[in-house]
Design a protein around this motif. Structure first.
Motif, PDB file in Angstrom:
ATOM      1  N   LEU A   1      67.596  -4.040  35.963  1.00 27.96           N
ATOM      2  CA  LEU A   1      66.922  -2.776  36.236  1.00 27.96           C
ATOM      3  C   LEU A   1      65.348  -2.967  35.991  1.00 27.96           C
ATOM      4  O   LEU A   1      65.081  -3.771  34.886  1.00 27.96           O
TER       5      LEU A   1
ATOM      6  N   ARG B   1      70.109 -10.154  50.954  1.00 29.20           N
ATOM      7  CA  ARG B   1      70.420  -8.784  50.044  1.00 29.20           C
ATOM      8  C   ARG B   1      71.018  -7.901  50.876  1.00 29.20           C
ATOM      9  O   ARG B   1      70.942  -7.745  52.146  1.00 29.20           O
TER      10      ARG B   1
ATOM     11  N   SER C   1      72.387  -3.523  50.548  1.00 31.63           N
ATOM     12  CA  SER C   1      72.539  -2.302  50.255  1.00 31.63           C
ATOM     13  C   SER C   1      73.652  -1.677  50.760  1.00 31.63           C
ATOM     14  O   SER C   1      73.910  -1.528  52.003  1.00 31.63           O
TER      15      SER C   1
ATOM     16  N   PRO D   1      61.257   0.405  45.063  1.00 29.60           N
ATOM     17  CA  PRO D   1      62.427   0.823  45.245  1.00 29.60           C
ATOM     18  C   PRO D   1      63.362   0.453  46.354  1.00 29.60           C
ATOM     19  O   PRO D   1      64.528   0.278  46.176  1.00 29.60           O
ATOM     20  N   GLU D   2      62.702   0.289  47.375  1.00 31.67           N
ATOM     21  CA  GLU D   2      63.345  -0.461  48.752  1.00 31.67           C
ATOM     22  C   GLU D   2      63.788  -1.716  48.469  1.00 31.67           C
ATOM     23  O   GLU D   2      64.866  -2.091  49.397  1.00 31.67           O
TER      24      GLU D   2
ATOM     25  N   THR E   1      65.831  -2.473  45.887  1.00 36.14           N
ATOM     26  CA  THR E   1      66.991  -2.423  45.329  1.00 36.14           C
ATOM     27  C   THR E   1      68.321  -2.962  46.242  1.00 36.14           C
ATOM     28  O   THR E   1      68.280  -2.348  47.514  1.00 36.14           O
TER      29      THR E   1
ATOM     30  N   GLN F   1      72.862  -7.689  40.864  1.00 39.98           N
ATOM     31  CA  GLN F   1      72.565  -6.419  41.432  1.00 39.98           C
ATOM     32  C   GLN F   1      70.915  -6.097  40.952  1.00 39.98           C
ATOM     33  O   GLN F   1      70.654  -6.682  39.895  1.00 39.98           O
ATOM     34  N   VAL F   2      70.171  -5.823  41.790  1.00 37.51           N
ATOM     35  CA  VAL F   2      68.778  -5.760  41.326  1.00 37.51           C
ATOM     36  C   VAL F   2      68.312  -4.216  41.720  1.00 37.51           C
ATOM     37  O   VAL F   2      68.530  -3.842  42.703  1.00 37.51           O
ATOM     38  N   THR F   3      68.002  -3.418  40.613  1.00 38.06           N
ATOM     39  CA  THR F   3      67.598  -1.923  40.752  1.00 38.06           C
ATOM     40  C   THR F   3      66.060  -1.651  40.557  1.00 38.06           C
ATOM     41  O   THR F   3      65.886  -1.959  39.225  1.00 38.06           O
TER      42      THR F   3
ATOM     43  N   SER G   1      63.607   1.177  39.827  1.00 42.59           N
ATOM     44  CA  SER G   1      63.682   2.593  39.945  1.00 42.59           C
ATOM     45  C   SER G   1      62.952   2.839  38.516  1.00 42.59           C
ATOM     46  O   SER G   1      62.598   2.230  37.528  1.00 42.59           O
TER      47      SER G   1
END
Length: 120
Positions: free
Chosen positions: A11, A38, A40, A87-88, A90, A115-117, A119
């Motif tokens: 995160l 990647r 989503s 954010p995009e 993610t 996972q890459v978040t 935020s």
């Protein structure tokens, strides 16, 4: 066989940075090509960055000037440096590496993803 393990996800706040690692293990002898993808939920898998055998790189327009793919041929690790994250960005990031093993046979392996978040 050659196995790939991604690490470095997590995160991060918008504008932050992460460096993803893709470590190759097993019978790997050399790396020919490396790619980072990647994906989503509900979206198609996207090719983010690629590196050819020569070291030439190519990036998706959405990440140009922000992401950098690199490799350490001695350690057999491929990296994705991610700067100015948005954010995009993610998504689950996966690496794909192709090369030759010690027997001279070609391999084409995928990692499980990290996972890459991004935020606030």
């Amino acid at each position: 066989q050659v196995q790939l393990v991604e690490s470095g996800g997590g995160l991060v706040q918008p504008g932050g940075s992460l460096r993803l690692s893709c470590a190759a293990s097993g019978m790997v002898f050399t790396i020919y090509t490396a790619r980072w993808y990647r994906q989503s939920p509900g979206k198609q898998r996207e090719l983010v960055a690629a590196m050819a055998r020569s070291g030439s790189t190519n990036y998706a327009d959405s990440v140009k000037a922000r992401f950098t793919i690199s490799r350490d041929m001695g350690k057999k690790v491929v990296y994705l440096q991610m700067d100015n994250l948005k954010p995009e960005d993610t998504a689950v990031y996966s690496c794909n590496v192709a090369g030759a093993d010690y027997n001279g046979a070609a391999y084409d392996s995928w990692g499980q993803g990290t996972q890459v978040t991004v935020s606030s």
